[in-house]
Scaffold this active site. Structure first.
Site, short mmCIF file in Angstrom:
data_model
loop_
_atom_site.label_atom_id
_atom_site.label_comp_id
_atom_site.label_asym_id
_atom_site.label_seq_id
_atom_site.Cartn_x
_atom_site.Cartn_y
_atom_site.Cartn_z
N LYS A 27 -55.49 12.98 109.98
CA LYS A 27 -55.12 14.15 110.79
C LYS A 27 -53.85 13.89 111.59
O LYS A 27 -52.93 14.69 111.59
CB LYS A 27 -56.29 14.50 111.72
CG LYS A 27 -56.06 15.74 112.56
CD LYS A 27 -57.37 16.37 112.98
CE LYS A 27 -58.01 15.71 114.17
NZ LYS A 27 -57.30 15.98 115.45
N SER A 28 -53.81 12.75 112.28
CA SER A 28 -52.63 12.45 113.12
C SER A 28 -51.36 12.38 112.28
O SER A 28 -50.30 12.89 112.66
CB SER A 28 -52.82 11.10 113.82
OG SER A 28 -53.84 11.21 114.77
N ARG A 32 -47.82 14.94 112.09
CA ARG A 32 -46.47 14.37 112.26
C ARG A 32 -45.63 14.58 110.99
O ARG A 32 -44.43 14.88 111.08
CB ARG A 32 -46.59 12.89 112.60
CG ARG A 32 -47.08 12.67 114.03
CD ARG A 32 -47.71 11.29 114.19
NE ARG A 32 -48.05 10.98 115.57
CZ ARG A 32 -49.15 11.39 116.20
NH1 ARG A 32 -50.03 12.16 115.57
NH2 ARG A 32 -49.37 11.06 117.46
N GLY A 98 -55.08 19.71 120.02
CA GLY A 98 -54.27 19.13 121.09
C GLY A 98 -53.00 18.49 120.56
O GLY A 98 -51.95 18.54 121.21
N SER A 170 -51.42 7.51 125.75
CA SER A 170 -51.66 8.71 124.93
C SER A 170 -50.58 8.84 123.87
O SER A 170 -49.39 8.95 124.18
CB SER A 170 -51.66 9.96 125.82
OG SER A 170 -51.41 11.11 125.05
N ASP A 321 -61.22 8.01 119.46
CA ASP A 321 -61.92 9.10 118.76
C ASP A 321 -63.22 8.64 118.11
O ASP A 321 -64.00 9.47 117.63
CB ASP A 321 -61.00 9.71 117.70
CG ASP A 321 -59.83 10.46 118.33
OD1 ASP A 321 -59.92 10.79 119.53
OD2 ASP A 321 -58.83 10.71 117.63
N LYS A 348 -61.14 15.58 126.21
CA LYS A 348 -60.99 15.77 124.76
C LYS A 348 -61.45 17.19 124.40
O LYS A 348 -61.52 18.05 125.27
CB LYS A 348 -61.80 14.70 124.01
CG LYS A 348 -61.23 13.30 124.20
CD LYS A 348 -59.83 13.21 123.61
CE LYS A 348 -59.21 11.83 123.82
NZ LYS A 348 -57.81 11.80 123.42
N ARG A 352 -66.47 14.88 126.39
CA ARG A 352 -67.24 14.00 125.48
C ARG A 352 -68.03 12.96 126.25
O ARG A 352 -69.11 12.56 125.80
CB ARG A 352 -66.30 13.28 124.52
CG ARG A 352 -65.95 14.11 123.33
CD ARG A 352 -65.15 13.34 122.30
NE ARG A 352 -64.62 14.31 121.35
CZ ARG A 352 -63.58 14.12 120.57
NH1 ARG A 352 -62.93 12.96 120.61
NH2 ARG A 352 -63.18 15.05 119.74
N ARG A 394 -66.17 15.99 116.59
CA ARG A 394 -66.59 14.57 116.51
C ARG A 394 -68.02 14.39 117.03
O ARG A 394 -68.74 13.53 116.55
CB ARG A 394 -65.59 13.66 117.22
CG ARG A 394 -64.22 13.75 116.58
CD ARG A 394 -63.39 12.51 116.70
NE ARG A 394 -62.01 12.80 116.32
CZ ARG A 394 -61.56 12.80 115.07
NH1 ARG A 394 -62.34 12.50 114.06
NH2 ARG A 394 -60.30 13.10 114.81
C1 S3P Z 1 -53.93 11.82 118.77
C2 S3P Z 1 -53.98 11.09 119.92
C3 S3P Z 1 -55.21 10.91 120.72
C4 S3P Z 1 -56.44 11.27 119.91
C5 S3P Z 1 -56.27 12.59 119.18
C6 S3P Z 1 -55.12 12.49 118.21
C7 S3P Z 1 -52.64 11.95 118.06
O1 S3P Z 1 -55.15 11.76 121.84
O2 S3P Z 1 -57.57 11.33 120.75
O3 S3P Z 1 -57.44 12.92 118.47
O4 S3P Z 1 -52.62 12.37 116.88
O5 S3P Z 1 -51.62 11.62 118.66
P1 S3P Z 1 -54.40 11.31 123.21
O6 S3P Z 1 -52.94 11.21 122.94
O7 S3P Z 1 -54.72 12.41 124.20
O8 S3P Z 1 -55.01 10.00 123.60
#
Ligand code: S3P
Length: 435
Positions: A27-28, A32, A98, A170, A321, A348, A352, A394
Site C-alpha cells: 500500500k505505501s 508513492r 491518511g 512518521s 501497523d 490511526k 487503535r 487492520r
Molecule cells: C504510512 C506511514 C505510517 C503507517 C501508515 C502508512 C505511509 O503512518 O501507519 O499506515 O505509507 O507512509 P505515520 O506516518 O502516521 O506513522
C-alpha cells in the site's frame, strides 16, 4: 455481524494452514509510485499495484489533478501519464487514506493553485497540523476548517529550503516534506527521532534524485532537472503488513507450513518479523532479491508456541501497523507482552490503542493501557465474544485471524473494511486455512 469461527463446523478439528500465497501489492509503495509517476512528464507502467480502496483514493485524486491514471484492476498493470498538475475542479476526497492526504498536501505545497482536501469521517478526525504547520514554514498557505483536521485548503507558494527536526517518526510527515521539496524545487532535510519506513527515499533514489541518508537524517538536495521525461516501469512488491495476517494465521495453526511469496522485507517494515522471532517463531526467508530498490523475499512459517516479549519504543515505527495483529498473538502467548510508547495508535484509522485493549478484554483476554504503553497477558483461555472494529481495516483483519485460534468464537461488527488495504482477505484466509 460477521461470525468468524474457522473451527466451528468441526469442533476440535486440528487447524492446518498450508499452501503458497502472495499478499496484494504494498500500500505505501503503491501510493508513492502513483504520485511520483503523476509528477513525471511521461508514460509510466506500474506492475503489482495494490487495487484496494486506499490506492483507488490516490488514483482518483490524481485524476482530479489532471493526470491520466488507468483503472486499478486486480492482476493488471496500471498506466500513468504524468503531466503538469492542474487546479482541481472540486474538493479532493481522500476517503479513508491518511497517506493520500498527507502526501498530496506535500505535493500541493509546490503548486501555485488552491487545492481543498477532505476525507471520510475517520480521516477527518486525524491530525493534519503536524504536516501543514511545516508546509506553512516552507512557504505554503494553509486554511484549516476544523480544529486540527480536514477539510483543509492549501495553496503552494515559493518555498524556501527547509530543515526539520521531526518530533514524530512518521513516514507520511517525512514524505510530505520531501514531496514539497520535489514539487517546490527546494532542498529539504528531515531528522527523525527513529527511522520510519523509507519507501519515499528508496523511490527517489531509484528515479535518480539526489537523496542521502545518514542515520536518522534524510537530506534531499533538490530536484535538479526533474521531472522525468523518459518512460519507465516500476514493480510494486507484496505488502509486508498484509503478509503479517497470513504469518499470524500460520503461527496460530496446529499443523502445516505456509509459504508467502513476493513479500516486501524492507527492514523499516519487518519489525514484526523480528518480534515474532523473539517470541519463538521460526520464520525462514528464501529467494531474497531486490525489486526496483526494495528488498523482497519468500517467507516460510508454521505453528509456534509463542512466549511474551517487550517491544521497545525504538522498535515501534518499524511495526506500527502490525500492532493489532501482534497484540492478538500476544494474547495467545505464554506470559506478558508490553508494547512501549504506542500513543501514535490513538490517531490511526481508529483509536487503535483503546480498541485493541477493549476488544481483547471483550473476548476474555487480559489487556490494559497505562499511559502510552500497552500490556497484554497471554493465556490459553478460549476467546469468546464480540469485537467492534470501528470500520478499521487492520482491527477487522487482526481479530478475524484471531478467530482461527483454538476454541475461539468471535463475532465482528464487520469485516468489509479489510478492502481498504487487502481486497480478497477473507478468501485468502479461507484458502490457507482450508475453511
Ligand atoms: C504510512 C506511514 C505510517 C503507517 C501508515 C502508512 C505511509 O503512518 O501507519 O499506515 O505509507 O507512509 P505515520 O506516518 O502516521 O506513522
Amino acid at each position: 455481524m460477521a461470525r468468524i469461527g474457522f473451527r466451528l463446523e468441526e469442533e476440535g478439528r486440528r487447524l492446518r494452514v498450508e499452501g503458497s500465497i502472495s499478499p496484494p501489492g504494498d500500500k505505501s509503495i503503491t501510493h508513492r509510485a502513483l504520485i511520483l509517476a503523476a509528477l513525471s512528464r511521461t508514460r509510466v507502467e506500474l506492475a503489482g499495484v495494490l487495487t484496494a480502496h486506499d490506492a483507488k483514493s490516490t488514483a482518483r485524486v490524481l485524476r482530479q489533478l489532471g493526470v491520466g491514471v488507468g483503472p486499478l484492476r486486480r492482476g493488471q498493470g496500471v498506466e500513468v501519464c504524468g503531466r503538469a498538475w492542474r487546479r482541481p475542479k472540486g474538493t479532493l476526497n481522500c476517503g479513508n487514506s491518511g497517506t493520500t492526504v498527507r502526501l498530496v498536501l506535500g505535493c500541493s505545497a509546490g503548486h501555485r493553485f488552491e487545492t481543498r482536501l477532505t476525507g471520510d469521517a475517520s480521516l477527518r478526525r486525524r491530525p493534519m497540523r503536524r504536516v501543514t504547520e511545516l508546509l506553512v514554514e516552507m512557504g505554503a498557505e494553509v486554511k484549516g476548517e476544523g480544529e486540527d483536521g480536514l477539510p483543509i485548503s492549501i495553496r503552494g507558494g515559493s518555498l524556501t529550503p527547509y530543515r526539520c527536526e521531526s518530533p514524530v517518526a512518521s513516514a507520511q510527515l517525512k514524505s510530505a516534506l520531501l514531496l514539497a521539496g520535489l514539487t517546490g524545487g527546494v532542498a529539504v532535510t528531515v531528522c527523525e527521532p527513529a527511522r520510519s519506513r523509507d519507501h519515499t527515499e528508496r523511490l527517489f533514489r531509484y528515479l535518480g534524485l539526489d537523496i542521502h541518508v545518514e542515520g536518522n537524517e534524510i537530506e534531499f538536495r533538490g530536484p535538479g532537472d526533474w521531472p522525468i521525461t523518459e518512460p519507465y516501469e516500476l514493480r510494486v512488491p507484496g505488502d509486508a503488513s498484509s503478509a503479517a495476517f497470513l504469518v499470524a494465521a500460520a503461527i496460530l495453526a496446529d499443523e502445516g507450513e505456509l509459504e508467502i511469496t513476493n513479500v516486501g522485507v524492507n527492514p523499516t517494515r519487518t519489525g514484526y518479523l523480528r518480534v515474532l522471532e523473539r517470541m519463538g517463531a521460526n520464520i525462514r526467508r528464501e529467494n531474497e532479491t531486490e525489486i526496483c530498490g526494495e528488498p523482497v523475499a519468500d517467507i516460510r512459517v508454521g505453528p509456534t508456541e509463542l512466549f511474551g516479549t517487550e517491544v521497545e519504543a525504538g522498535e515501534i515505527p518499524g511495526l506500527i501497523d502490525e500492532i493489532p495483529m501482534l497484540a492478538g498473538l500476544a494474547s495467545q502467548a505464554a506470559g506478558e507482552t508490553v508494547f512501549r510508547s504506542v500513543g501514535e495508535l490513538r490517531v490511526k484509522e481508529s483509536n487503535r490503542l483503546a480498541l485493541i485493549a477493549d476488544n481483547l478484554r471483550a473476548l476474555g483476554a487480559s489487556a490494559s493501557v497505562e499511559g502510552d504503553d500497552l500490556y497484554i497477558m497471554g493465556s490459553d483461555a478460549r476467546l469468546r465474544g464480540r469485537v467492534e472494529t470501528a470500520r478499521d481495516h487492520r482491527l477487522a483483519m487482526a481479530f478475524t485471524v484471531l478467530g482461527t485460534a483454538e476454541g475461539a468464537e468471535i463475532e465482528l461488527s464487520e469485516t468489509g473494511s479489510a478492502g481498504v488495504s487487502y481486497p480478497g482477505f477473507l478468501e485468502d484466509l479461507r484458502m490457507v486455512t482450508g475453511g
